[in-house]
Design a protein around this motif. Structure first.
Motif, PDB file in Angstrom:
ATOM      1  N   LYS A   1       0.831  -1.209   0.000  1.00 49.41           N
ATOM      2  CA  LYS A   1       0.000   0.000   0.000  1.00 49.41           C
ATOM      3  C   LYS A   1       0.861   1.254   0.000  1.00 49.41           C
ATOM      4  CE  LYS A   1      -3.867  -2.223   2.311  1.00 49.41           C
ATOM      5  NZ  LYS A   1      -4.754  -2.223   3.477  1.00 49.41           N
ATOM      6  N   THR A   2       1.807   1.319   0.895  1.00 47.76           N
ATOM      7  CA  THR A   2       2.683   2.485   0.971  1.00 47.76           C
ATOM      8  C   THR A   2       4.100   2.066   1.310  1.00 47.76           C
ATOM      9  OG1 THR A   2       2.134   2.855   3.303  1.00 47.76           O
ATOM     10  CG2 THR A   2       0.851   4.085   1.684  1.00 47.76           C
ATOM     11  N   LEU A   3       5.048   2.772   0.751  1.00 50.34           N
ATOM     12  CA  LEU A   3       6.474   2.603   1.049  1.00 50.34           C
ATOM     13  C   LEU A   3       7.063   3.997   1.101  1.00 50.34           C
ATOM     14  CD1 LEU A   3       9.182   1.053   1.295  1.00 50.34           C
ATOM     15  CD2 LEU A   3       9.244   1.001  -1.204  1.00 50.34           C
ATOM     16  N   TRP A   4       7.746   4.296   2.184  1.00 50.78           N
ATOM     17  CA  TRP A   4       8.365   5.606   2.347  1.00 50.78           C
ATOM     18  C   TRP A   4       9.734   5.432   2.968  1.00 50.78           C
ATOM     19  CZ3 TRP A   4       9.752   7.778   7.109  1.00 50.78           C
ATOM     20  CH2 TRP A   4      10.274   9.068   7.045  1.00 50.78           C
ATOM     21  N   VAL A   5      10.707   6.201   2.459  1.00 45.15           N
ATOM     22  CA  VAL A   5      12.054   6.230   3.020  1.00 45.15           C
ATOM     23  C   VAL A   5      12.474   7.691   3.149  1.00 45.15           C
ATOM     24  CG1 VAL A   5      14.472   5.599   2.658  1.00 45.15           C
ATOM     25  CG2 VAL A   5      12.661   3.985   2.047  1.00 45.15           C
ATOM     26  N   GLU A   6      12.993   8.050   4.314  1.00 49.26           N
ATOM     27  CA  GLU A   6      13.492   9.403   4.593  1.00 49.26           C
ATOM     28  C   GLU A   6      14.521   9.803   3.538  1.00 49.26           C
ATOM     29  OE1 GLU A   6      14.160  12.957   6.332  1.00 49.26           O
ATOM     30  OE2 GLU A   6      12.798  11.536   7.302  1.00 49.26           O
ATOM     31  N   ASP A   7      14.438  11.039   3.067  1.00 47.06           N
ATOM     32  CA  ASP A   7      15.351  11.534   2.029  1.00 47.06           C
ATOM     33  C   ASP A   7      16.820  11.300   2.381  1.00 47.06           C
ATOM     34  OD1 ASP A   7      13.274  12.422   0.426  1.00 47.06           O
ATOM     35  OD2 ASP A   7      13.429  14.520   1.085  1.00 47.06           O
TER      36      ASP A   7
ATOM     37  N   TRP B   1       1.357  -6.937  -5.887  1.00 44.32           N
ATOM     38  CA  TRP B   1       0.943  -5.849  -6.753  1.00 44.32           C
ATOM     39  C   TRP B   1       0.937  -4.544  -5.981  1.00 44.32           C
ATOM     40  CZ3 TRP B   1      -3.939  -3.332  -6.348  1.00 44.32           C
ATOM     41  CH2 TRP B   1      -4.843  -3.910  -5.465  1.00 44.32           C
ATOM     42  N   LEU B   2       1.013  -3.466  -6.726  1.00 46.19           N
ATOM     43  CA  LEU B   2       1.049  -2.124  -6.159  1.00 46.19           C
ATOM     44  C   LEU B   2       0.764  -1.139  -7.267  1.00 46.19           C
ATOM     45  CD1 LEU B   2       3.963  -0.737  -7.199  1.00 46.19           C
ATOM     46  CD2 LEU B   2       4.811  -2.482  -5.659  1.00 46.19           C
ATOM     47  N   ASP B   3       0.596   0.101  -6.903  1.00 47.76           N
ATOM     48  CA  ASP B   3       0.565   1.143  -7.918  1.00 47.76           C
ATOM     49  C   ASP B   3       1.289   2.359  -7.374  1.00 47.76           C
ATOM     50  OD1 ASP B   3      -1.196   2.731  -6.389  1.00 47.76           O
ATOM     51  OD2 ASP B   3      -2.949   1.984  -7.419  1.00 47.76           O
ATOM     52  N   THR B   4       1.741   3.192  -8.284  1.00 50.79           N
ATOM     53  CA  THR B   4       2.417   4.417  -7.884  1.00 50.79           C
ATOM     54  C   THR B   4       2.224   5.460  -8.965  1.00 50.79           C
ATOM     55  OG1 THR B   4       4.502   5.418  -7.156  1.00 50.79           O
ATOM     56  CG2 THR B   4       4.656   3.732  -8.885  1.00 50.79           C
ATOM     57  N   SER B   5       2.211   6.704  -8.564  1.00 49.43           N
ATOM     58  CA  SER B   5       2.159   7.808  -9.508  1.00 49.43           C
ATOM     59  C   SER B   5       3.460   8.607  -9.471  1.00 49.43           C
ATOM     60  CB  SER B   5       0.972   8.728  -9.187  1.00 49.43           C
ATOM     61  OG  SER B   5       1.072   9.199  -7.860  1.00 49.43           O
ATOM     62  N   ASN B   6       4.442   8.099  -8.728  1.00 47.59           N
ATOM     63  CA  ASN B   6       5.727   8.763  -8.576  1.00 47.59           C
ATOM     64  C   ASN B   6       6.746   8.111  -9.503  1.00 47.59           C
ATOM     65  OD1 ASN B   6       8.514   8.751  -7.204  1.00 47.59           O
ATOM     66  ND2 ASN B   6       7.461  10.474  -6.248  1.00 47.59           N
TER      67      ASN B   6
ATOM     68  N   HIS C   1       8.400   4.414  -9.403  1.00 49.34           N
ATOM     69  CA  HIS C   1       8.183   3.530 -10.549  1.00 49.34           C
ATOM     70  C   HIS C   1       9.503   2.884 -10.968  1.00 49.34           C
ATOM     71  CE1 HIS C   1       7.430   2.941 -15.004  1.00 49.34           C
ATOM     72  NE2 HIS C   1       6.538   2.160 -14.437  1.00 49.34           N
ATOM     73  N   ARG C   2      10.550   3.688 -11.101  1.00 54.48           N
ATOM     74  CA  ARG C   2      11.869   3.159 -11.466  1.00 54.48           C
ATOM     75  C   ARG C   2      12.390   2.209 -10.387  1.00 54.48           C
ATOM     76  NH1 ARG C   2      12.465   8.572 -12.902  1.00 54.48           N
ATOM     77  NH2 ARG C   2      13.736   8.956 -11.042  1.00 54.48           N
ATOM     78  N   PHE C   3      12.170   2.549  -9.112  1.00 57.12           N
ATOM     79  CA  PHE C   3      12.599   1.702  -8.002  1.00 57.12           C
ATOM     80  C   PHE C   3      11.976   0.311  -8.119  1.00 57.12           C
ATOM     81  CE2 PHE C   3      11.393  -0.126  -3.917  1.00 57.12           C
ATOM     82  CZ  PHE C   3      12.609  -0.252  -3.282  1.00 57.12           C
ATOM     83  N   TYR C   4      10.676   0.255  -8.316  1.00 60.75           N
ATOM     84  CA  TYR C   4       9.999  -1.039  -8.390  1.00 60.75           C
ATOM     85  C   TYR C   4      10.426  -1.838  -9.615  1.00 60.75           C
ATOM     86  CZ  TYR C   4       7.072   0.192  -4.430  1.00 60.75           C
ATOM     87  OH  TYR C   4       6.626   0.524  -3.175  1.00 60.75           O
ATOM     88  N   LEU C   5      10.589  -1.177 -10.751  1.00 65.10           N
ATOM     89  CA  LEU C   5      11.079  -1.882 -11.939  1.00 65.10           C
ATOM     90  C   LEU C   5      12.464  -2.463 -11.687  1.00 65.10           C
ATOM     91  CD1 LEU C   5       9.942   0.515 -14.817  1.00 65.10           C
ATOM     92  CD2 LEU C   5       8.941  -1.705 -14.207  1.00 65.10           C
ATOM     93  N   LYS C   6      13.321  -1.696 -11.042  1.00 66.24           N
ATOM     94  CA  LYS C   6      14.683  -2.138 -10.714  1.00 66.24           C
ATOM     95  C   LYS C   6      14.672  -3.364  -9.805  1.00 66.24           C
ATOM     96  CE  LYS C   6      18.827  -0.485  -8.341  1.00 66.24           C
ATOM     97  NZ  LYS C   6      19.417   0.647  -7.609  1.00 66.24           N
ATOM     98  N   HIS C   7      13.626  -3.486  -8.999  1.00 65.96           N
ATOM     99  CA  HIS C   7      13.532  -4.593  -8.046  1.00 65.96           C
ATOM    100  C   HIS C   7      12.625  -5.719  -8.518  1.00 65.96           C
ATOM    101  CE1 HIS C   7      15.416  -1.456  -5.655  1.00 65.96           C
ATOM    102  NE2 HIS C   7      16.007  -2.468  -5.062  1.00 65.96           N
ATOM    103  N   GLY C   8      12.447  -5.820  -9.836  1.00 64.71           N
ATOM    104  CA  GLY C   8      11.779  -6.975 -10.410  1.00 64.71           C
ATOM    105  C   GLY C   8      10.301  -6.854 -10.670  1.00 64.71           C
TER     106      GLY C   8
END
Length: 124
Positions: free
Chosen positions: A68-74, A102-107, A111-118
């Motif tokens: 649902k959500t994934l967040w990491v401090e800058d 499954w997930l979705d993102t508008s960021n 998007h690149r992060f998830y693609l990089k991780h398979g």
């Protein structure tokens, strides 16, 4: 069907109505489909002082993990914390009987992060 009115839930009733809709849908689905262990979980990443550096909230249903959500401090992005959170969520999902995620993102960065991780895009 007789008269039916459709309207937006007001702020006071949003959470209750959303929970009721989800509960009724899951109940109906459970009658028709083999169920896995449905669990909601939250992962947190903290430093030595207990400061929250990142986290992930997810749930499982019908053998699927939903991130649902994934967040990491800058200040700690790029150090692998997001990947570790996703890996642990996937491990927990497999333990609960899931076969996919499954997930979705508008960021775009996410998007690149998830693609990089398979993760792969599904056509709309």
């Amino acid at each position: 069907m007789s008269y039916v009115e459709i309207s937006f839930a007001d702020d006071k009733e949003k959470a209750t109505i959303a929970a009721t809709i989800e509960d009724r849908l899951l109940h109906a689905l459970a009658e028709e489909n083999e169920q896995s262990d449905n669990e909601a979980f939250v992962l947190k990443a903290t430093d030595e002082k207990g400061k929250l550096l990142g986290g992930l909230s997810a749930s499982t249903s019908y053998h699927w993990l939903l991130i649902k959500t994934l967040w990491v401090e800058d200040s700690v992005r790029g150090a692998g914390l997001g990947a570790r959170l996703v890996e642990l969520a996937e491990h927990e999902a497999r333990r609960l009987g899931c076969h996919g995620a499954w997930l979705d993102t508008s960021n775009e960065a996410a998007h690149r992060f998830y693609l990089k991780h398979g993760y792969e895009e599904e056509p709309v």
